[in-house]
Design a protein around this motif. Structure first.
Motif, PDB file in Angstrom:
ATOM      1  N   ALA A  16      -3.253   3.005  11.418  1.00 56.86           N
ATOM      2  CA  ALA A  16      -4.831   3.032  11.928  1.00 56.86           C
ATOM      3  C   ALA A  16      -5.367   1.806  12.151  1.00 56.86           C
ATOM      4  CB  ALA A  16      -5.497   3.735  10.696  1.00 56.86           C
ATOM      5  N   PHE A  17      -4.561   0.425  11.729  1.00 55.94           N
ATOM      6  CA  PHE A  17      -4.857  -0.565  12.217  1.00 55.94           C
ATOM      7  C   PHE A  17      -4.380  -1.305  13.389  1.00 55.94           C
ATOM      8  CE2 PHE A  17      -6.688  -2.073   7.886  1.00 55.94           C
ATOM      9  CZ  PHE A  17      -6.240  -0.644   7.276  1.00 55.94           C
ATOM     10  N   SER A  18      -5.047  -2.347  14.037  1.00 62.64           N
ATOM     11  CA  SER A  18      -4.544  -2.795  15.213  1.00 62.64           C
ATOM     12  C   SER A  18      -3.178  -3.702  14.833  1.00 62.64           C
ATOM     13  CB  SER A  18      -5.400  -3.792  15.890  1.00 62.64           C
ATOM     14  OG  SER A  18      -6.097  -4.869  15.150  1.00 62.64           O
ATOM     15  N   GLU A  19      -2.293  -3.773  15.777  1.00 63.32           N
ATOM     16  CA  GLU A  19      -1.119  -4.453  15.439  1.00 63.32           C
ATOM     17  C   GLU A  19      -1.479  -5.968  14.995  1.00 63.32           C
ATOM     18  OE1 GLU A  19       2.673  -3.889  14.236  1.00 63.32           O
ATOM     19  OE2 GLU A  19       1.524  -2.428  15.042  1.00 63.32           O
ATOM     20  N   ASP A  20      -2.142  -6.571  15.385  1.00 63.81           N
ATOM     21  CA  ASP A  20      -2.166  -7.884  15.238  1.00 63.81           C
ATOM     22  C   ASP A  20      -2.814  -8.145  13.894  1.00 63.81           C
ATOM     23  OD1 ASP A  20      -4.825  -6.932  16.248  1.00 63.81           O
ATOM     24  OD2 ASP A  20      -5.303  -8.842  17.194  1.00 63.81           O
ATOM     25  N   PHE A  21      -3.455  -7.117  13.558  1.00 70.07           N
ATOM     26  CA  PHE A  21      -4.228  -7.228  12.272  1.00 70.07           C
ATOM     27  C   PHE A  21      -3.427  -6.591  11.106  1.00 70.07           C
ATOM     28  CE2 PHE A  21      -7.289  -5.202   8.864  1.00 70.07           C
ATOM     29  CZ  PHE A  21      -7.698  -6.241   8.310  1.00 70.07           C
ATOM     30  N   ARG A  22      -2.477  -5.461  11.379  1.00 67.56           N
ATOM     31  CA  ARG A  22      -1.886  -4.661  10.453  1.00 67.56           C
ATOM     32  C   ARG A  22      -0.799  -5.615   9.487  1.00 67.56           C
ATOM     33  NH1 ARG A  22       3.156  -2.252  11.418  1.00 67.56           N
ATOM     34  NH2 ARG A  22       3.690  -0.635   9.875  1.00 67.56           N
ATOM     35  N   GLN A  23       0.005  -6.352  10.124  1.00 71.90           N
ATOM     36  CA  GLN A  23       0.875  -7.241   9.444  1.00 71.90           C
ATOM     37  C   GLN A  23       0.482  -7.979   8.079  1.00 71.90           C
ATOM     38  OE1 GLN A  23       4.225  -6.882  10.178  1.00 71.90           O
ATOM     39  NE2 GLN A  23       3.948  -5.692  11.842  1.00 71.90           N
ATOM     40  N   ASP A  24      -0.571  -8.745   8.588  1.00 69.57           N
ATOM     41  CA  ASP A  24      -1.266  -9.448   7.614  1.00 69.57           C
ATOM     42  C   ASP A  24      -1.837  -8.823   6.492  1.00 69.57           C
ATOM     43  OD1 ASP A  24      -0.158 -11.883   8.584  1.00 69.57           O
ATOM     44  OD2 ASP A  24      -2.015 -12.326   9.777  1.00 69.57           O
ATOM     45  N   PHE A  25      -2.363  -7.782   6.742  1.00 68.32           N
ATOM     46  CA  PHE A  25      -3.119  -6.817   5.871  1.00 68.32           C
ATOM     47  C   PHE A  25      -2.211  -6.223   4.959  1.00 68.32           C
ATOM     48  CE2 PHE A  25      -5.503  -2.983   4.421  1.00 68.32           C
ATOM     49  CZ  PHE A  25      -6.746  -3.987   3.927  1.00 68.32           C
ATOM     50  N   LEU A  26      -0.973  -5.938   5.533  1.00 67.88           N
ATOM     51  CA  LEU A  26      -0.124  -5.296   4.720  1.00 67.88           C
ATOM     52  C   LEU A  26       0.501  -6.186   3.475  1.00 67.88           C
ATOM     53  CD1 LEU A  26       2.162  -2.859   7.011  1.00 67.88           C
ATOM     54  CD2 LEU A  26       0.673  -2.141   5.084  1.00 67.88           C
ATOM     55  N   LYS A  27       0.667  -7.325   4.153  1.00 64.62           N
ATOM     56  CA  LYS A  27       0.985  -8.505   2.929  1.00 64.62           C
ATOM     57  C   LYS A  27       0.245  -8.462   1.855  1.00 64.62           C
ATOM     58  CE  LYS A  27       3.698 -11.083   6.415  1.00 64.62           C
ATOM     59  NZ  LYS A  27       3.749 -12.396   7.051  1.00 64.62           N
ATOM     60  N   ARG A  28      -1.198  -8.454   2.218  1.00 63.01           N
ATOM     61  CA  ARG A  28      -2.348  -8.675   1.127  1.00 63.01           C
ATOM     62  C   ARG A  28      -2.374  -7.273   0.176  1.00 63.01           C
ATOM     63  NH1 ARG A  28      -7.566 -10.154   4.141  1.00 63.01           N
ATOM     64  NH2 ARG A  28      -6.384  -9.450   6.128  1.00 63.01           N
ATOM     65  N   VAL A  29      -2.092  -6.109   0.920  1.00 63.01           N
ATOM     66  CA  VAL A  29      -1.947  -4.861   0.086  1.00 63.01           C
ATOM     67  C   VAL A  29      -0.772  -4.974  -0.908  1.00 63.01           C
ATOM     68  CG1 VAL A  29      -1.536  -2.368   0.335  1.00 63.01           C
ATOM     69  CG2 VAL A  29      -3.154  -3.525   1.692  1.00 63.01           C
ATOM     70  N   ALA A  30       0.219  -5.390  -0.422  1.00 64.62           N
ATOM     71  CA  ALA A  30       1.726  -5.423  -1.080  1.00 64.62           C
ATOM     72  C   ALA A  30       1.130  -6.679  -2.349  1.00 64.62           C
ATOM     73  CB  ALA A  30       2.990  -5.986  -0.390  1.00 64.62           C
ATOM     74  N   GLU A  31       0.585  -7.551  -2.146  1.00 60.02           N
ATOM     75  CA  GLU A  31       0.133  -8.406  -3.450  1.00 60.02           C
ATOM     76  C   GLU A  31      -0.604  -7.749  -4.468  1.00 60.02           C
ATOM     77  OE1 GLU A  31      -1.207 -11.826  -1.247  1.00 60.02           O
ATOM     78  OE2 GLU A  31       0.912 -12.603  -0.649  1.00 60.02           O
ATOM     79  N   LEU A  32      -1.511  -7.008  -4.014  1.00 60.01           N
ATOM     80  CA  LEU A  32      -2.514  -6.353  -4.833  1.00 60.01           C
ATOM     81  C   LEU A  32      -1.877  -5.017  -5.408  1.00 60.01           C
ATOM     82  CD1 LEU A  32      -5.572  -5.998  -2.518  1.00 60.01           C
ATOM     83  CD2 LEU A  32      -5.217  -7.519  -4.391  1.00 60.01           C
ATOM     84  N   THR A  33      -0.708  -4.515  -5.055  1.00 62.00           N
ATOM     85  CA  THR A  33      -0.118  -3.344  -5.553  1.00 62.00           C
ATOM     86  C   THR A  33       0.507  -3.548  -6.860  1.00 62.00           C
ATOM     87  OG1 THR A  33      -0.017  -2.363  -3.376  1.00 62.00           O
ATOM     88  CG2 THR A  33       1.264  -1.190  -5.130  1.00 62.00           C
ATOM     89  N   PRO A  34       0.112  -2.887  -7.905  1.00 62.91           N
ATOM     90  CA  PRO A  34       1.031  -3.270  -9.370  1.00 62.91           C
ATOM     91  C   PRO A  34       2.296  -2.587  -9.208  1.00 62.91           C
ATOM     92  CG  PRO A  34      -1.359  -2.302  -9.749  1.00 62.91           C
ATOM     93  CD  PRO A  34      -1.023  -1.966  -8.187  1.00 62.91           C
ATOM     94  N   PRO A  35       3.385  -3.545  -9.698  1.00 62.75           N
ATOM     95  CA  PRO A  35       4.689  -2.875  -9.490  1.00 62.75           C
ATOM     96  C   PRO A  35       4.793  -1.617 -10.548  1.00 62.75           C
ATOM     97  CG  PRO A  35       4.567  -5.280 -10.121  1.00 62.75           C
ATOM     98  CD  PRO A  35       3.239  -4.884 -10.281  1.00 62.75           C
ATOM     99  N   GLY A  36       3.919  -1.619 -11.517  1.00 62.69           N
ATOM    100  CA  GLY A  36       4.168  -0.434 -12.342  1.00 62.69           C
ATOM    101  C   GLY A  36       3.871   1.010 -11.575  1.00 62.69           C
ATOM    102  N   VAL A  37       3.227   0.896 -10.441  1.00 63.05           N
ATOM    103  CA  VAL A  37       2.745   2.009  -9.549  1.00 63.05           C
ATOM    104  C   VAL A  37       4.387   2.751  -9.218  1.00 63.05           C
ATOM    105  CG1 VAL A  37       2.100   2.719  -7.267  1.00 63.05           C
ATOM    106  CG2 VAL A  37       0.801   1.492  -8.600  1.00 63.05           C
ATOM    107  N   PHE A  38       5.164   2.178  -9.206  1.00 63.51           N
ATOM    108  CA  PHE A  38       6.678   2.498  -8.501  1.00 63.51           C
ATOM    109  C   PHE A  38       7.516   3.137  -9.907  1.00 63.51           C
ATOM    110  CE2 PHE A  38       4.955  -0.293  -5.501  1.00 63.51           C
ATOM    111  CZ  PHE A  38       4.651   0.595  -4.526  1.00 63.51           C
ATOM    112  N   THR A  39       6.946   2.835 -11.171  1.00 64.07           N
ATOM    113  CA  THR A  39       7.636   2.949 -12.221  1.00 64.07           C
ATOM    114  C   THR A  39       7.102   4.137 -13.156  1.00 64.07           C
ATOM    115  OG1 THR A  39       6.666   1.257 -13.648  1.00 64.07           O
ATOM    116  CG2 THR A  39       8.734   0.713 -12.601  1.00 64.07           C
ATOM    117  N   GLY A  40       5.770   4.747 -12.747  1.00 61.85           N
ATOM    118  CA  GLY A  40       5.222   5.824 -13.397  1.00 61.85           C
ATOM    119  C   GLY A  40       4.312   5.075 -14.515  1.00 61.85           C
TER     120      GLY A  40
END
Length: 245
Positions: free
Chosen positions: A129-153
């Protein structure tokens, strides 16, 4: 003999002239009829009722290709942010069975400055839902915010949106929307949850809604459906308001 042939030939000229005049009169009458029909159509109200394939009827209105209703914009912003920042550790459900028995989300790797981090599959879907020129950088910021524990329950993050403001026009087919929200981080050490303010201005623009092809996978269908409102986010920045604390 020659004079007789010439005399006979000249007798067809009046018939030809009369035929041409008659044909032109018929064409003129047809043009008048078409003009009358077009005039009647132009005075009729535009159709406002659309029948869906499943039998459901909805009311619609006419608007320009780069116009969107305020409620459409507000709902798009709300739904996109909730999908982007709700990290439950489960894959988004695409069937009733998956809704009752959710599958664990392994995440998707994203390159960041310090190697690779995982983002939730729902965040990856929402990023379309994001423009392509904004999507890449924003996903990197989201990845840095996401706690690793989300994927281990062991961790979970929930976005609670308190307020989505009325869209303000910033250009043709462009708006900005104020969002006041909190991210609640839950983990084994903090069952009450840590509240992180998320107050942003979201910039939205109108785009052409893609046609959803038949026969694609549920994941592809979900991605196409995100763009069906004909909107995309092209920027997000901090919301500066004196009454926010």
């Amino acid at each position: 003999m020659v004079q007789l042939i010439e005399k006979r030939n000249t007798n067809y000229l009046p018939l030809f002239v009369l035929g041409s005049v008659g044909l032109q009169l018929v064409m003129l009458v047809v043009l008048f009829l078409q003009a009358g029909a077009l005039s009647r159509i132009s005075r009729q109200d535009a159709p406002t009722l659309v029948q869906m394939q499943d039998g459901q009827a909805i009311r619609v209105g006419t608007m320009g290709s780069r116009e969107r209703t305020p409620e459409t914009i507000r709902r798009f912003v709300n739904d996109t942010l909730v999908l982007m920042f709700n990290w439950s550790g489960s894959l988004p459900a695409t069937t009733a069975e998956e809704a009752s028995q959710p599958r664990s989300d392994p995440g998707l790797p994203i390159e960041v400055e310090r190697g690779k981090r995982n983002i939730a599959t729902a965040s990856w879907q929402a990023s379309f839902a994001f423009s392509e020129d904004f999507r890449q950088d924003f996903l990197k910021r989201v990845a840095e915010l996401t706690p690793p524990g989300v994927f281990t329950g062991t961790s979970q993050v929930v976005m609670v949106i308190n307020h989505v403001g009325s869209p303000e026009v910033v250009g043709e087919g462009r708006w900005k929307v104020a969002v006041v929200a909190h991210l609640y981080v839950f983990n084994d050490a903090n069952a009450l949850g840590q509240a992180i303010p998320f107050n942003r201005e979201v910039f939205v623009e109108a785009v052409t809604a893609p046609a959803v092809p038949d026969g694609d996978t549920p994941l592809e269908q979900a991605i196409y459906s995100i763009r069906q409102t004909g909107l995309q986010i092209y920027a997000i920045r901090e919301l500066e308001r004196e009454d926010l604390k």
